[in-house]
Design an enzyme around this catalytic site. Sequence first.
Site, PDB file in Angstrom:
ATOM      1  NE  ARG A 106      -3.724  -0.331   2.509  1.00  0.00           N
ATOM      2  CZ  ARG A 106      -4.937  -0.480   1.979  1.00  0.00           C
ATOM      3  NH1 ARG A 106      -5.488   0.483   1.290  1.00  0.00           N
ATOM      4  NH2 ARG A 106      -5.592  -1.601   2.137  1.00  0.00           N
ATOM      5  CG  HIS A 110     -19.545   8.867   3.626  1.00  0.00           C
ATOM      6  ND1 HIS A 110     -19.011   7.649   3.263  1.00  0.00           N
ATOM      7  CD2 HIS A 110     -20.538   8.592   4.527  1.00  0.00           C
ATOM      8  CE1 HIS A 110     -19.628   6.675   3.919  1.00  0.00           C
ATOM      9  NE2 HIS A 110     -20.555   7.226   4.692  1.00  0.00           N
ATOM     10  CD  GLU A 162     -23.128  11.700  -3.339  1.00  0.00           C
ATOM     11  OE1 GLU A 162     -22.041  11.564  -3.917  1.00  0.00           O
ATOM     12  OE2 GLU A 162     -23.784  10.727  -2.915  1.00  0.00           O
TER      13      GLU A 162
HETATM   14  C1  GRF Z   1     -20.853   8.698  -4.359  1.00  0.00           C
HETATM   15  O1  GRF Z   1     -22.046   8.240  -3.823  1.00  0.00           O
HETATM   16  C2  GRF Z   1     -19.950   9.231  -3.295  1.00  0.00           C
HETATM   17  O2  GRF Z   1     -20.658   9.833  -2.244  1.00  0.00           O
HETATM   18  C3  GRF Z   1     -19.265   7.996  -2.801  1.00  0.00           C
HETATM   19  O3  GRF Z   1     -19.054   7.220  -3.946  1.00  0.00           O
HETATM   20  C4  GRF Z   1     -20.010   7.566  -4.931  1.00  0.00           C
HETATM   21  C5  GRF Z   1     -19.236   7.979  -6.154  1.00  0.00           C
HETATM   22  O4  GRF Z   1     -20.066   8.190  -7.258  1.00  0.00           O
HETATM   23  N1  GRF Z   1     -18.068   8.328  -2.068  1.00  0.00           N
HETATM   24  P1  GRF Z   1     -19.461   8.801  -8.598  1.00  0.00           P
HETATM   25  O5  GRF Z   1     -18.293   7.918  -9.001  1.00  0.00           O
HETATM   26  O6  GRF Z   1     -19.059  10.204  -8.319  1.00  0.00           O
HETATM   27  O7  GRF Z   1     -20.588   8.702  -9.582  1.00  0.00           O
END
Ligand code: GRF
Length: 216
Positions: free
Chosen positions: A67, A111, A176
């Site tokens: 990692r 998130h 988001e």
């Molecule tokens: C989203 O739901 C984000 O909150 C989570 O992973 C998903 C990513 O979606 N961390 P995308 O690849 O941006 O469509």
Amino acid sequence: MAKLRLAVMISGSGTNLQALIDACAEADYPAEIQVVISNRPNAKGLERAQKAGIPAIAIDHKEFETREAFEDALHDCLKKHNTQLVCLAGFMRILNAEFVNRWRDRMINIHPSLLPSYKGLHTHERAIEDGVRFGGCTIHYVRPEMDNGPIIMQAAVPIAATETEESLAAKTLIYEHQMYPAAVRMIAEGKVRVSGQKVVFSDTDLGDTGLISPKI
Ligand code: GRF
């Protein structure tokens, strides 16, 4: 004023990346994406970056023995592009404390829950199972503990009685995609400061926020 230099790290579809690409296409947006990095070489998000003329780089974790070696490669790539802010957007590898601390207060994540509730995976499914009335999403500074760190912005998403994991995920993604560009703008404009465990804002009206706080 110089624009804030972003690196976006992804593993998959990259719809949040797309929201950032679209925001950065606006002339007055105060940030620009210098590089998109995926740990999965076939991530759809890499195509989105290429289409937008942004360097799209696959750093496949499977090609590294440890990692640490993988994270050194990530770090070198971020430095090479003079990254000022790392945006994790569906980046699905756990990052070691050493890497996270190198980018302390310069790395944010999105998130799909109202943190600190529902850290980890399958957030929507778990929230529906528990019968909670609100799901949501959170943008936060990254700390070594997973899905932890000072919260920058959150949106609450009502959960209907008929909700499915898919319908809640779709509803949440709408928020988001609004929040990520808004949070990056606030950081680029110097309005976001980390104080202890919290984020404090200057010059931002936190009143009357509806379902997104701070208001965007
Ligand atoms: C989203 O739901 C984000 O909150 C989570 O992973 C998903 C990513 O979606 N961390 P995308 O690849 O941006 O469509």
